[in-house]
Design a protein around this motif. Structure first.
Motif, PDB file in Angstrom:
ATOM      1  N   TYR A   6       4.654  14.584   1.808  1.00 21.81           N
ATOM      2  CA  TYR A   6       5.294  14.710   3.116  1.00 21.81           C
ATOM      3  C   TYR A   6       4.350  14.222   4.215  1.00 21.81           C
ATOM      4  N   ARG A   7       3.098  14.635   4.151  1.00 17.82           N
ATOM      5  CA  ARG A   7       2.106  14.195   5.149  1.00 17.82           C
ATOM      6  C   ARG A   7       1.928  12.685   5.114  1.00 17.82           C
ATOM      7  N   ASN A   8       1.876  12.121   3.917  1.00 19.08           N
ATOM      8  CA  ASN A   8       1.729  10.669   3.793  1.00 19.08           C
ATOM      9  C   ASN A   8       2.940   9.938   4.356  1.00 19.08           C
ATOM     10  N   ALA A   9       4.131  10.467   4.092  1.00 22.98           N
ATOM     11  CA  ALA A   9       5.352   9.843   4.615  1.00 22.98           C
ATOM     12  C   ALA A   9       5.377   9.911   6.138  1.00 22.98           C
ATOM     13  N   LYS A  10       5.000  11.051   6.705  1.00 20.26           N
ATOM     14  CA  LYS A  10       4.970  11.191   8.165  1.00 20.26           C
ATOM     15  C   LYS A  10       3.922  10.246   8.769  1.00 20.26           C
ATOM     16  N   ARG A  11       2.778  10.124   8.118  1.00 25.92           N
ATOM     17  CA  ARG A  11       1.732   9.216   8.608  1.00 25.92           C
ATOM     18  C   ARG A  11       2.214   7.777   8.546  1.00 25.92           C
ATOM     19  N   ARG A  12       2.887   7.424   7.464  1.00 26.72           N
ATOM     20  CA  ARG A  12       3.404   6.065   7.305  1.00 26.72           C
ATOM     21  C   ARG A  12       4.463   5.769   8.370  1.00 26.72           C
ATOM     22  N   GLN A  13       5.349   6.724   8.622  1.00 27.39           N
ATOM     23  CA  GLN A  13       6.360   6.546   9.671  1.00 27.39           C
ATOM     24  C   GLN A  13       5.694   6.370  11.034  1.00 27.39           C
ATOM     25  N   ASN A  14       4.656   7.140  11.284  1.00 29.40           N
ATOM     26  CA  ASN A  14       3.904   7.004  12.528  1.00 29.40           C
ATOM     27  C   ASN A  14       3.254   5.630  12.634  1.00 29.40           C
ATOM     28  N   LEU A  17       5.971   3.129  13.447  1.00 27.73           N
ATOM     29  CA  LEU A  17       6.357   3.255  14.855  1.00 27.73           C
ATOM     30  C   LEU A  17       5.319   2.602  15.758  1.00 27.73           C
ATOM     31  N   ASN A  18       4.063   2.896  15.519  1.00 28.98           N
ATOM     32  CA  ASN A  18       2.991   2.308  16.335  1.00 28.98           C
ATOM     33  C   ASN A  18       2.947   0.791  16.196  1.00 28.98           C
ATOM     34  N   ALA A  19       3.218   0.297  15.005  1.00 26.35           N
ATOM     35  CA  ALA A  19       3.249  -1.152  14.800  1.00 26.35           C
ATOM     36  C   ALA A  19       4.370  -1.780  15.619  1.00 26.35           C
ATOM     37  N   VAL A  20       5.542  -1.160  15.602  1.00 25.39           N
ATOM     38  CA  VAL A  20       6.666  -1.688  16.385  1.00 25.39           C
ATOM     39  C   VAL A  20       6.323  -1.668  17.869  1.00 25.39           C
ATOM     40  N   ILE A  21       5.738  -0.575  18.333  1.00 23.90           N
ATOM     41  CA  ILE A  21       5.353  -0.479  19.744  1.00 23.90           C
ATOM     42  C   ILE A  21       4.350  -1.570  20.100  1.00 23.90           C
ATOM     43  N   ASP A  22       3.368  -1.794  19.245  1.00 16.68           N
ATOM     44  CA  ASP A  22       2.381  -2.862  19.493  1.00 16.68           C
ATOM     45  C   ASP A  22       3.052  -4.235  19.515  1.00 16.68           C
ATOM     46  N   LEU A  23       3.949  -4.471  18.571  1.00 15.12           N
ATOM     47  CA  LEU A  23       4.620  -5.764  18.508  1.00 15.12           C
ATOM     48  C   LEU A  23       5.534  -5.990  19.714  1.00 15.12           C
ATOM     49  N   LEU A  24       6.081  -4.903  20.253  1.00 15.34           N
ATOM     50  CA  LEU A  24       6.939  -5.027  21.438  1.00 15.34           C
ATOM     51  C   LEU A  24       6.181  -5.538  22.658  1.00 15.34           C
ATOM     52  N   TYR A  49      10.211  -1.303   3.722  1.00 14.98           N
ATOM     53  CA  TYR A  49      11.655  -1.124   3.554  1.00 14.98           C
ATOM     54  C   TYR A  49      12.022   0.263   3.017  1.00 14.98           C
ATOM     55  N   LEU A  50      11.073   0.966   2.426  1.00 15.67           N
ATOM     56  CA  LEU A  50      11.341   2.341   1.996  1.00 15.67           C
ATOM     57  C   LEU A  50      11.572   3.255   3.198  1.00 15.67           C
ATOM     58  N   TYR A  51      11.014   2.870   4.333  1.00 15.02           N
ATOM     59  CA  TYR A  51      11.079   3.700   5.528  1.00 15.02           C
ATOM     60  C   TYR A  51      12.093   3.213   6.554  1.00 15.02           C
ATOM     61  N   ILE A  52      12.284   1.917   6.644  1.00 14.51           N
ATOM     62  CA  ILE A  52      13.229   1.353   7.609  1.00 14.51           C
ATOM     63  C   ILE A  52      13.877   0.108   7.032  1.00 14.51           C
ATOM     64  N   LEU A  59      12.646   3.121  15.931  1.00 12.53           N
ATOM     65  CA  LEU A  59      12.763   3.510  17.335  1.00 12.53           C
ATOM     66  C   LEU A  59      13.895   4.511  17.525  1.00 12.53           C
ATOM     67  N   CYS A  60      15.013   4.295  16.865  1.00  9.90           N
ATOM     68  CA  CYS A  60      16.139   5.242  16.947  1.00  9.90           C
ATOM     69  C   CYS A  60      15.737   6.599  16.382  1.00  9.90           C
ATOM     70  N   ASN A  61      15.049   6.598  15.253  1.00  2.00           N
ATOM     71  CA  ASN A  61      14.593   7.858  14.661  1.00  2.00           C
ATOM     72  C   ASN A  61      13.643   8.593  15.599  1.00  2.00           C
ATOM     73  N   TYR A  62      12.725   7.849  16.189  1.00  2.00           N
ATOM     74  CA  TYR A  62      11.748   8.445  17.103  1.00  2.00           C
ATOM     75  C   TYR A  62      12.453   9.034  18.322  1.00  2.00           C
ATOM     76  N   LEU A  63      13.336   8.255  18.939  1.00  2.00           N
ATOM     77  CA  LEU A  63      14.037   8.729  20.132  1.00  2.00           C
ATOM     78  C   LEU A  63      14.946   9.912  19.817  1.00  2.00           C
ATOM     79  N   THR A  64      15.609   9.869  18.678  1.00  2.00           N
ATOM     80  CA  THR A  64      16.452  10.986  18.262  1.00  2.00           C
ATOM     81  C   THR A  64      15.620  12.250  18.111  1.00  2.00           C
ATOM     82  N   GLN A  65      14.469  12.121  17.476  1.00  2.00           N
ATOM     83  CA  GLN A  65      13.589  13.278  17.286  1.00  2.00           C
ATOM     84  C   GLN A  65      13.088  13.818  18.622  1.00  2.00           C
ATOM     85  N   LYS A  66      12.758  12.918  19.549  1.00  2.00           N
ATOM     86  CA  LYS A  66      12.312  13.342  20.885  1.00  2.00           C
ATOM     87  C   LYS A  66      13.419  14.105  21.600  1.00  2.00           C
TER      88      LYS A  66
END
Length: 87
Positions: A6-14, A17-24, A49-52, A59-66
């Motif tokens: 679970y911790r690894n999955a959350k870290r990977r999702q983070n 997310l950070n990669a997408v933010i940087d690329l934006l 692809y396992l995650y998105i 971004l949708c997952n992050y905003l939904t969680q927020k």
């Protein structure tokens, strides 16, 4: 206690997310690819692809969680204030 998967999955999702933010900072969202995100995270594209399935997913997952967190915080805040008036 959280398990390591679970911790690894959350870290990977983070990381994703950070990669997408940087690329934006350099590309519009519609031009960002899963391959770019995977390279930015130093992971295999298939792992990404396992995650998105689309860059917008994370971004949708992050905003939904927020939003959910904000709603929960508001409800908790209201319940605390309602409860203190009954003392």
């Amino acid at each position: 206690m959280e398990n390591s998967n679970y911790r690894n999955a959350k870290r990977r999702q983070n990381d994703i997310l950070n990669a997408v933010i940087d690329l934006l900072k350099c590309y519009p969202l519609e031009k960002i690819t899963i391959s770019q995100i995977a390279r930015q995270c130093h992971i295999n594209r298939k792992t990404c692809y396992l995650y998105i399935s689309e860059p917008t997913d994370i971004l949708c997952n992050y905003l939904t969680q927020k939003i959910i967190t904000e709603i929960e915080d508001t409800i908790n805040h209201c319940q605390i204030h309602e409860g203190s008036g009954n003392l």
